[in-house]
Every structure is written in C-alpha cells, then in structure tokens.
Design an enzyme around this catalytic site. Structure first.
Site, PDB file in Angstrom:
ATOM      1  N   HIS A 163      75.457  22.421  50.190  1.00 18.66           N
ATOM      2  CA  HIS A 163      74.393  21.428  50.221  1.00 18.66           C
ATOM      3  C   HIS A 163      73.900  21.257  51.644  1.00 18.66           C
ATOM      4  CE1 HIS A 163      72.112  17.965  48.722  1.00 18.66           C
ATOM      5  NE2 HIS A 163      72.308  17.491  49.944  1.00 18.66           N
ATOM      6  N   ASP A 191      71.926   7.726  40.986  1.00 20.72           N
ATOM      7  CA  ASP A 191      71.420   8.333  42.218  1.00 20.72           C
ATOM      8  C   ASP A 191      69.943   8.660  42.080  1.00 20.72           C
ATOM      9  OD1 ASP A 191      71.615   9.758  44.834  1.00 20.72           O
ATOM     10  OD2 ASP A 191      70.992  11.415  43.550  1.00 20.72           O
ATOM     11  N   ARG A 244      64.778   4.709  47.598  1.00 22.65           N
ATOM     12  CA  ARG A 244      65.048   4.848  49.037  1.00 22.65           C
ATOM     13  C   ARG A 244      63.906   5.565  49.723  1.00 22.65           C
ATOM     14  NH1 ARG A 244      70.216   8.096  49.187  1.00 22.65           N
ATOM     15  NH2 ARG A 244      69.817   8.152  51.420  1.00 22.65           N
ATOM     16  N   SER A 246      75.119   9.602  47.759  1.00 16.85           N
ATOM     17  CA  SER A 246      74.147  10.364  46.974  1.00 16.85           C
ATOM     18  C   SER A 246      74.590  11.818  46.837  1.00 16.85           C
ATOM     19  CB  SER A 246      72.774  10.277  47.650  1.00 16.85           C
ATOM     20  OG  SER A 246      71.859  11.146  47.040  1.00 16.85           O
ATOM     21  N   LYS A 279      76.635  13.577  43.276  1.00 16.66           N
ATOM     22  CA  LYS A 279      76.018  14.698  42.561  1.00 16.66           C
ATOM     23  C   LYS A 279      76.943  15.905  42.504  1.00 16.66           C
ATOM     24  CE  LYS A 279      72.262  14.355  44.872  1.00 16.66           C
ATOM     25  NZ  LYS A 279      70.935  14.158  45.468  1.00 16.66           N
TER      26      LYS A 279
END
Lengths: 448, 448
Positions: free
Chosen positions: B82, B161, B168, B183, B187
């Site tokens: 990520h 989320d 956000r 967040s 996930k």
C-alpha cells in the site's frame, strides 16, 4: 475544492480574508456548502481562533445575511442587554420593563435555553398565550409605543447566525470567542440598538469557567460592538451559584413578578438589575451617570412601575395577564417534593451547572432542539450560599409533571450543595467592568 | 447529547474509551449520527490526535463494520502493498503481477485518485472493460487461481472507512496520523492479508512533507498492523519528483506495460519495484531473504513473466488485452503539445505536487468525487531530476481531450521545473525502513 482550501487555511492557523469568510458563510446560508464542511470549519476556528479583523468580518457577513430593524428615524438611542447565559438568570424579565419604565427604549431579542442554561424565550412562553414571534416591524412598533419588546430571533434577522448556532450547539463549537462574539453582536446590530450592556458570566455555571477567557470574551465583545457603532459595556458577573431562588421557566417568571410587585426579593437579582439597568440608562443617555440611573431604578422597582410595565408587555404580546396578576391561578406541578438538609451548618456552595443540568433532566430544559418543555418543572431554593441552616430544615423544592423524572433526580440533587462549619468568604457579584476605555472595578465605574 | 460529549472530550484532548469510539462509529455508519457531527469529531481528532489504544480501537471498529475476506483455509500468507499516495505512483501495476509471478498471493485493494495524487483503480479503468468491482468472494477466487486480484473497496468491506474517508476528503481531515493508519490497516485486515509492505511517501508530493511526521506515520502503521496480526514493513521513499516518466491514467499504464514488456524503464520504477516486491516476497515467506527476492524479481521483469501475469489479470478482470498487447491501438488524445526547455543546464527539481495538480486540472484527476476522467490526459516527462538538457530540447508533452484545459495549463507547466548549472545532489529513493524491530537503513535491511 475552494471550501476545503479555506478549511485547510484556518486549520493551519492562517487568517482568512474577508472574501473567504464572506463566500463561505454566504454559500452556507444558501445551502451550497453542506453542514459537514461548516462544522469542520467551526471546529478549526475553535482550535485556531480568529483575529479581530476576521471576527469583525464574520459579524458583518452574518449581519448582512438578513433584515435589520431600523430605528434611525427616531432621536433616542435604543438599548439592549445580553447575558452569555446562566442558571436562574431571569434578569431580562426584570431589566427590560425596568429600563423601559425609566424612559429607555428596549427592543430586546432573546434566545432559548439549551444545555444547562435557561433561555428568556422559554420563560416568557411559560406565560399562556405569550407571543415571542415578532417581525422586525412589530418589534419596532411595540418599542415605539410602550418602550420595550421581548422577541425571539425572527427568521429574517441574521439567518446565518440562526443556522450556524444550531450547528455549533450539536458539534461542540459553542465555546469559541470569535464565534460567540459574532453571534451576539450580529444579532444586536440587526435589532438596531446603538447601546448594549453585556452580562458576561464567570464561574461554574458560565460558558467559560475561568476568569482569563471570560475577560477576553468581554473585551472582544466590546471591541466588535464598537466596530458596529454600538456603545458597549460588559459587566463580568458571578455565575457560581444560581441567580435568585428559582430555576425553571414559570418558577422564574413567578420570582420576577413577586420581586417587581412588592419591590423585594433575592439580593443578587436586585443588585444585578440595578447595575445592568442603570448602566443601560446611562449609555442610552437617559441619565448622565450610573448613580442617577440606580436611584431611578430603585424607585420604579419600589413604586410598582416595573411591574406595571411588565404587565403591559404581557398584554401587548398576547399573554394571559390574569396569571401574572394572580400567580396562584397558574396550574401547580403534579409532583413537588422538599429536600431537607442532612446537616447543620453554612452553605458554602451551590453548584450552578449541576443545578441547571438537573433542571434540564426534570423537563425545564432541552437536550435536543425539539424537546417539549415542562414549564412548571424546576428547583426552588430556600437557602443560598452563605446562609445558615439547621439539620432537617427545607433546602429546596423540586417540581415536575413527571414523577419518574423527579424520582430519578432525587438522589443527585443533594450533590449541588457544599456545607461548612463557618460561613464562606464573600465574593462580589459584579467583578469588573469592561468598556471601550479599558477595564475597571465596578465601584470606580459607578462613580466615573 | 452523548455524541456532543464525545466530541467535547476529544476536543479537550482526553482519550476516548473503546465504548465511546465504537458507539460513535457504529451509529455514524447506521446513519444515526449525522455527517456534521462526524466531521466535527474528525477535526477534533486532527488537532488532538489519538493514542495507540484509541487508534487500534478505531481500526477494529472500522474493520468490524463490514465483511472480511477469509484466507485462513489456505497455507500461504497473503501479502499486499500500500502506498500513502504519490504522483506518477504506478507501482501497484508492476508490483502486483511481479510478486504473483514470483509465487506470492496478492489480494490487492486499491483506491481512486483524489486531489493531486493518482489512484490505482482509475489507472486500471483506463483499460477498456477492466472491472475493479470484485466481491470478497471474487477477490478470493481470483487470488487462488492466478495469485493476484486488483480490486476496489467493495461496499461490504469496511463500509465505515468508505463513509468516513469521503467525509475526510471534503473536510480537510485527511492528514491525521490515527485516521490514516486506521483507514489503511482496517482495509488490509479486511482483505485478509497477513503480510503488508507500506510505501510511505515523503516530500513535496506526499501526504506529509516533513520527515518527522512521515516517520511517525510509518511507525504507527507498523504498530497497528502488528496488532491485527499483519507482519508489516514500511519503506520511507522519496516523493519530491514524480515517479517514472508518466503522470496520467493511461499514460501510466502504458509506461508500466512497456517496462514489463522489455524489462527496461525508468530507474526509480525499477528500483522501487525491486525493493517493494522483494520485501513482500520475504515477509510472506516465499523467499528467506530480501536479496534472494530481488534476484527473482529481476528475472521475472527481464523474462516477461511480470508482463504475462499482468495480461492474465487484465483478462481475468474483463479488460481489453488487445490495447495492452498493442499499445498503439489505444485512442490518442486529441491535443498533445510539447514543451521545450527555455534554458540549457541541469534539472534540479520537478515539483511532484504541482505536476499532480496540473494533471488533475487537465482532466486526469478529480476535484469532486463525481468528476469524469479524461483517461488519456496527463504529462509525459522526457527528462528527470539530474538530467542535463539543452535549450530547445523537449522537456515534456501535455495531452488532453480538452484544448481549452490544455491551453489554460500551458503557462504554468514550466513552473514545475527548477534548473541549475551544476547537477543536484543525489538523494536516495529509499530513505529508511521501519518494521516491528525498529527502524533501519535500507542497505542494512536488505542484508538482515
């Protein structure tokens, strides 16, 4: 993205330009900016503050969002009083008729209670039929005819504040100096007053507990008020114990009527009414000095003129005068219960905040904006701070329509009291005065 | 009032209890708490932070809000990568097929671009027919069959989320360490991975520009990841200039396909792919050391296995493989314009953030969540930082469907460059590695 950029700018502590403030507020009022972006900006303002230019700009934008009452065609300076909110703070009900019966012109716009503090509108509406929904035109006409009008914030007046205030209330962004100042001053400018006395509360039951923040608020209010051509004086007054003996809508109306009817009542109410009313009469130029105003205030309280002016207001605003003229006609609460003192000694403290919260739970105040009120609900204190009490003597009476609410409060109510063997130190009710020439002691202010 | 009390508690800097976090988030997801209260809480968290317990709790509550892909019935450790978001950051498109063709299992869930950073899903969707909407079941089946799936966040996965992230984004509350960490990790835990490599960007085009905050984020991510049983390693990598040569959805896909097809391409892409993929292969236990993983990664890039795996993915997810196999089949942008260098010298800087913002304006990214994308729009750099250039040589090409957008960008595009007479200091692409045993240099990490 422009809105997000504005939120980000305030978030990092940079001052917003007038264009940024104006476009954000205007678009919010028009519904083009959603509540969630406004609440994010409000929270950023809570943390980062606003400088004086930003605060004045915000006030102006809010003022420009609606109509204004225009008193410019009459020679008198209109005057109002505003309190930052307290427990048992029923002063508006006494001050407005008092100043009007001394010759002042008082187009007063008040709010509703929310949280632990009460609101003048709710108190007035506990009088059957009393109509607080006056248009700007009606406020003006009534002020011209009887010298005083007690109204709510008409949808036409400062709609931006109305919308923002509801949001602040549910997003923990009430306690912000620039937001408080812009909300108060925009409303006062919209109602057309040129003179304003602020009762800025300090202590346990006030919006800010500490003296430093409260003084900053007072100075900011005076500064912003002056920017809008409003002669503004702020009295910093104690809000550690409830004002007077009654907390709860009708209970407070009753206390005020009794005080004005026989010219006697709780010492703190009398003292604060004298101070606030006389200051109002001075700055709207009815009397040249505060001291002369005080003499006149004492007279209209003693000779019943205040009381008769209050009756005139109730009548003018469609209220039932019979329950004012005969307080016993008002329906009694179904449940009334006396609390007896568990000890002998001096009362060293009565926690105003807790007392306000308990009254709210009893039904005297709202948790949510659409909660229905129990007008008769509340607390009647028999003793105040500094009083001596014997074990078994009545401390207070709780009243409510709902027996279950009253019973659920019963265990907690004693906790509002602190007792001691010796009397507590006396603390002055009026701590300080802030006006455009700086701050001063109350005693010096009267003489000046 | 309970929600307001929770907002107030965070506002004054107090840690929230797990019950408070759970009830607030759950009620928000159920629609019982409105957006404006959530955005107020998010802004309070932005300013006051959250401690590790609160962050872990928030992550768990978000994870519990939806379904989870369950890989517990297979022996292999699934692994994902990520990135915290960059400009020209197309690594997922290379890393996923690379790791899968080396024997790793990669159920990768990616996001969309918003603001100046691009998103893997948008890049994938520039391939005609490519379907990123896979259910948890489909993600699992595809991962089991071809070793990799590239999907968006299904509505069933971490709905909390999904809802909070959209909010956000429009309330300036993206840049908060606990909010970023919860967040990402919620996930990744939901997609069922047990190993995770984070590409935490640092510099001008990154979520946080400064090294200190970025390191804190990396440490927090590793810590929270470990709490959910995910072996987590964070690489802190440079995001001052764009990664590779292309910025823009299809332009980036094309660059990746060319790189995997002939085994050659931008040095930063090759270096970062080698590092990220080899680290992934080590922590999901395909290879015992990073060094061995690197050798294998070099091989699958050179021998075309990565390329063939990418084709497999496109086919499995209904994409048009013909445009991948013959890149010239893809429709050309209507407007393409080359920028020539105004000076001779060395390129000392290419501002990634400005470059990303310009591409967004061209149509490659979104200003609002529902903006339509121009998949062919973007920038193709011909030179990168440190390169020497002669006056009049092409610096870059701008492409867009909209001539007016391209023209309105034209004046600004030169501002992304800084030139100098001497070559700039070399700065490492990979700065540091953070894992549960602390932080270390990249070179030490490879050897360890």
């Amino acid at each position: 993205m422009r809105q997000v950029k504005i939120i980000e700018k305030k978030q990092r502590g940079a001052p917003l330009t007038s264009d940024e403030i104006r476009s954000f507020i205007e678009q919010y009022v028009e519904g083009k900016i959603p509540d969630y972006q406004m609440s994010a900006l409000l929270m950023a303002i809570y943390f980062q503050g606003m400088n004086i230019d930003e605060t004045v700009c915000l006030t102006r934008v809010m003022l420009d969002s609606g109509a204004r009452v225009d008193f410019s065609d009459i020679p008198n300076k209109c005057v109002d009083k505003h309190s930052t909110g307290g427990v048992g703070d029923k002063l508006s009900l006494i001050v407005a008729p008092t100043v009007a019966s001394c010759g002042g012109m008082v187009p007063m716009i008040s709010g509703r209670g929310l949280g632990h503090t009460g609101g003048t509108l709710d108190k007035l509406e506990s009088i059957p039929g009393f109509n607080v929904n006056l248009s700007p035109e009606q406020i003006k006409n009534q002020t011209l005819s009887i010298g005083v009008a007690l109204a709510g914030q008409d949808a036409e007046l400062v709609p931006a504040d109305k919308k923002i205030y509801s949001l602040r209330d549910v997003t923990a962004t009430v306690r912000s100096l620039p937001l408080v100042a812009s909300s108060i001053i925009s409303k006062k400018a919209a109602e057309g007053v040129e003179a304003l006395v602020l009762d800025v509360k300090i202590g346990e039951g006030a919006i800010f507990k500490d003296e430093e923040t409260t003084e900053s608020l007072a100075k900011l209010l005076v500064r912003v008020g002056e920017e809008f051509g409003i002669e503004t004086v702020a009295l910093l007054t104690d809000m550690n114990q409830p004002l007077g003996y009654a907390v709860g809508n009708w209970l407070e109306v009753k206390e005020c009527v009794e005080l004005m009817n026989d010219g006697d009542g709780a010492q703190d109410l009398l003292e604060l009414n004298r101070a606030l009313s006389a200051t109002m009469l001075k700055i709207c130029q009815v009397f040249p000095t505060v001291a002369e105003g005080m003499d006149e205030v004492d007279q209209v309280i003693a000779n019943g003129n205040s009381y008769r002016k209050f009756l005139e207001i109730v009548k003018a605003q469609s209220g039932d005068t019979s329950v004012i003229e005969n307080l016993d006609l008002y329906p009694k609460s179904s449940n009334n219960r006396e609390l007896l003192s568990p000890v002998s000694g001096y009362i060293s403290d009565i926690n105003a905040r807790m007392c306000g919260e308990l009254c709210m739970e009893l039904g005297a105040g709202r948790k949510k904006i659409d909660d229905e009120l129990d007008y008769g609900a509340g607390v009647l204190l028999f003793k105040k701070k500094g009083d001596n009490i014997e074990k078994g003597e009545p401390l207070l009476m709780l009243s409510a329509e709902s027996k279950s609410k009253l019973e659920s409060m019963w265990e907690n109510i004693i906790n509002i009291y602190r007792f001691d063997n010796s009397p507590p130190d006396e603390s002055p009710l009026i701590r300080k005065v802030v006006h455009s020439r700086g701050e001063t002691d109350w005693d010096d202010f009267i003489k000046s």
